[in-house]
Motif scaffolding. Structure first.
Motif: not given
Lengths: 211, 231
Positions: A21-25, A104-109, B76, B83, B85, B135, B137-138, B140, B208, B216, B220
């Motif tokens: 099952t794919q849950c995300n785009v 902040l596309t991938n280094d948010v945490s 966060l 963002n 994306q 935590y 944050a990234e 889906h 889903i 899907l 969303l």
């Protein structure tokens, strides 16, 4: 029995990969040439966000101190709790800015950490106001360093961010510092010969009550 | 005379009775003594056995700390969904609201800690073992909702835990003021939030799997628009 089930599930997982099952785009590719912030500027902005968060926690501790029954200065408590919320809003504004610039596309945490504030008690209102003032001076100095990092990059002078920090943030810092300095001197003068009463009256003034 | 009052008050303290007169006794003792300071150690906001028995006082400090940490965690997530994306303004709004609420609750609990004559300790951990580290944050959309649902349950169950500590049938632990504070300010609201988030995950779950997963991406998008209008 459990292990048989597990093996069975494992076989299923291997044999039927198509049914997962794919849950995300799936991520999409967008041109990136509009994302122009440089590394040193970006990193100094990230540090600034952590600094604003740290200031918000230190102000929370000040609010807590002046809320204590044995201290009983609700005016100061309110002043510092409000300041804590303001610092949090500054952090959010800086985050909003980074988002606008495609960051902040991938280094948010890793952007911020919540660490307990370093100090938890003050001798009185004057000491706390002076501490707040020196904290604000540190924040101002740090914003100036962000400006430098974003301006001095030989390949990319980030005019817009520099303008934003100068116009919005420095403006607010200088006004805030003047306000704290004014409050500290008024309170100090009040307390010259009437220490307890001076602080009491000043506290009520902060609450908007005319005594 | 003063020695007599002192002896009587010491005796009262030893017998463990919850004397209401202790601040008055302090005043009676200290005023008139040649000294330029008044200690009055028992003139404070502490009553019942708040802070001296059980862990309600420390748990309340830890509860403020928990809200503080979750508030910045949620912030966060709000950032991540805003963002270019991910670009889910609705999800971002949902997390921003959770963050704002956790922040104002932090201040509220700190005020309540001091209302009961205690001081705030930002290092205080709970004795309830549910603390999690680092935590992320990234996530889906569904992962993020799941994390939010778990976090709201964590806050709710911690409130149950403190409430249980405060309502134990013992002279030393029973603290109806804390119990009612939790009921009034937290417990009803928790049920509301958990139900809403669980409802969101139910909706996403249906989208889903529906239509062999072909719904899907549109689902969303629509769900995010729905969040933008309703959060």
């Amino acid at each position: 029995m459990n292990s048989i089930l597990l093996v069975f599930a494992g076989i299923l997982a291997v044999c039927l990969p198509a049914s997962a099952t794919q849950c995300n785009v799936n991520p999409v590719q967008i041109p990136k040439d509009w994302i122009t912030m440089h590394r040193s500027c970006r990193n100094s902005m990230r540090q600034q966000i952590q600094m604003e968060v740290g200031a918000s926690l230190q102000y929370l501790a000040m609010g807590a101190h002046f809320s204590k029954d044995v201290v009983n200065r609700p005016g100061f408590a309110q002043l510092f709790f409000d300041a804590a919320s303001e610092e949090r809003e500054h952090a959010m504004k800086l985050i909003e800015y980074l988002l606008m610039r495609g960051e902040l596309t991938n280094d948010v945490s890793s952007l911020l950490q919540v660490r307990p504030p370093t100090r938890s008690s003050w001798k009185g209102g004057v000491e706390a106001l002076e501490h707040a003032l020196s904290m604000e001076s540190d924040v101002t100095k740090s914003i100036r360093n962000v400006i430098k990092a974003c301006e001095d990059d030989s390949e990319f002078n980030d005019y817009h961010l520099v303008d934003y920090l100068t116009g919005d943030f420095l403006e607010e810092q200088y006004k805030g510092q003047r306000d704290l300095a004014g409050k500290a001197s008024t309170l100090k003068k009040l307390m010259d010969r009437h220490e307890a009463l001076g602080e009491f009256i000043f506290d009520k003034k902060l609450l908007g009550i005319d005594v | 005379m003063k020695m007599l009052i002192l002896a009587v008050s010491c005796l009262l303290a030893i017998t463990g009775s919850l004397a209401a007169d202790t601040c008055y006794n302090d005043v009676a003792l200290d005023c008139g003594i040649t000294s330029n300071s008044l200690a009055l150690p028992r003139c404070n906001a502490v009553y019942g056995e708040y802070g001296s028995h059980g862990n309600v006082a420390t748990e309340l400090q830890a509860y403020a700390k928990l809200h503080l940490e979750r508030s910045y965690d949620y912030l966060l997530s709000a950032a991540y969904f805003n963002n270019y994306q991910t670009n889910r303004a609705g999800f971002s709004k949902l997390f921003k609201k959770l963050s704002d609420e956790a922040w104002s609750k932090t201040i509220d609990i700190i005020k309540h800690v001091t209302k009961r004559g205690d001081k705030m300790n930002f290092d205080q951990h709970s004795t309830m073992k549910t603390e999690r580290k680092n935590y992320t944050a990234e996530n889906h959309e569904l992962e993020a909702l799941a994390k939010a649902l778990d976090t709201q349950k964590e806050l709710a169950e911690r409130a149950f835990y403190i409430h249980r500590e405060a309502t134990r049938n013992s002279q030393h632990l029973h603290d109806p003021e804390i119990a009612q504070y939790l009921e009034e300010e937290f417990i009803e609201d928790h049920a509301e939030k958990i139900r809403t988030l669980a409802g969101h995950t139910s909706d996403l779950k249906k989208f889903i799997t529906a239509n062999n997963g072909h719904d899907l991406s549109l689902a969303l998008y629509v769900f995010d628009e729905y969040l933008q209008k309703t959060v």
